[in-house]
Design a protein around this motif. Structure first.
Motif, PDB file in Angstrom:
ATOM      1  N   GLY A  80       0.825  -1.201   0.000  1.00  0.00           N
ATOM      2  CA  GLY A  80       0.000   0.000   0.000  1.00  0.00           C
ATOM      3  C   GLY A  80       0.857   1.248   0.000  1.00  0.00           C
ATOM      4  N   PRO A  81       0.216   2.394  -0.117  1.00  0.00           N
ATOM      5  CA  PRO A  81       0.979   3.655  -0.114  1.00  0.00           C
ATOM      6  C   PRO A  81       1.706   3.855   1.198  1.00  0.00           C
ATOM      7  CG  PRO A  81      -1.389   4.056  -0.230  1.00  0.00           C
ATOM      8  CD  PRO A  81      -1.196   2.591  -0.226  1.00  0.00           C
ATOM      9  N   ARG A  82       2.862   4.422   1.110  1.00  0.00           N
ATOM     10  CA  ARG A  82       3.657   4.724   2.302  1.00  0.00           C
ATOM     11  C   ARG A  82       3.209   6.049   2.879  1.00  0.00           C
ATOM     12  NH1 ARG A  82       4.946  -0.055   2.787  1.00  0.00           N
ATOM     13  NH2 ARG A  82       6.647  -0.931   1.629  1.00  0.00           N
ATOM     14  N   PRO A  83       3.308   6.224   4.184  1.00  0.00           N
ATOM     15  CA  PRO A  83       2.952   7.528   4.780  1.00  0.00           C
ATOM     16  C   PRO A  83       3.900   8.616   4.284  1.00  0.00           C
ATOM     17  CG  PRO A  83       3.439   5.884   6.484  1.00  0.00           C
ATOM     18  CD  PRO A  83       3.706   5.253   5.153  1.00  0.00           C
ATOM     19  N   VAL A  84       3.375   9.782   4.155  1.00  0.00           N
ATOM     20  CA  VAL A  84       4.186  10.933   3.748  1.00  0.00           C
ATOM     21  C   VAL A  84       4.945  11.427   4.969  1.00  0.00           C
ATOM     22  CG1 VAL A  84       4.112  13.282   2.834  1.00  0.00           C
ATOM     23  CG2 VAL A  84       2.514  11.557   1.988  1.00  0.00           C
TER      24      VAL A  84
END
Length: 87
Positions: A80-84
């Motif tokens: 999934g997308p990584r945290p910014v």
């Protein structure tokens, strides 16, 4: 004090209400008494051991399923997308 919600089929809820009423209690008080009696029945370790005995086969079935097919949704979590970062 926090609320506890127990989801039950309507007929199960009716049976529980009737059972509690036959003992002159509300459903809430009846459940509280059951939990208190269970907690006094033994040490946390003995209660955990009893729970494990009752649920061992279900846990083994779940472990076999995970070994065969993996953890449901794991691909989403791993890819999934990584945290910014705020840096």
């Amino acid at each position: 004090m926090a609320n506890l919600t127990i989801r039950m089929a309507p007929d199960e809820k009716q049976q529980l209400s009737a059972w509690a009423a036959s003992r002159g209690q509300t459903v809430t008080d009846y459940i509280k008494d059951l939990v208190a009696a269970d907690m006094q029945a033994g040490s946390p370790e003995s209660r955990a051991a009893a729970w494990l005995r009752e649920n061992r086969s279900a846990l083994e079935d779940e472990a076999e399923c995970i070994a065969r097919t993996g953890i449901p949704g794991a691909a989403l979590a791993l890819h999934g997308p990584r945290p910014v970062s705020d840096g």
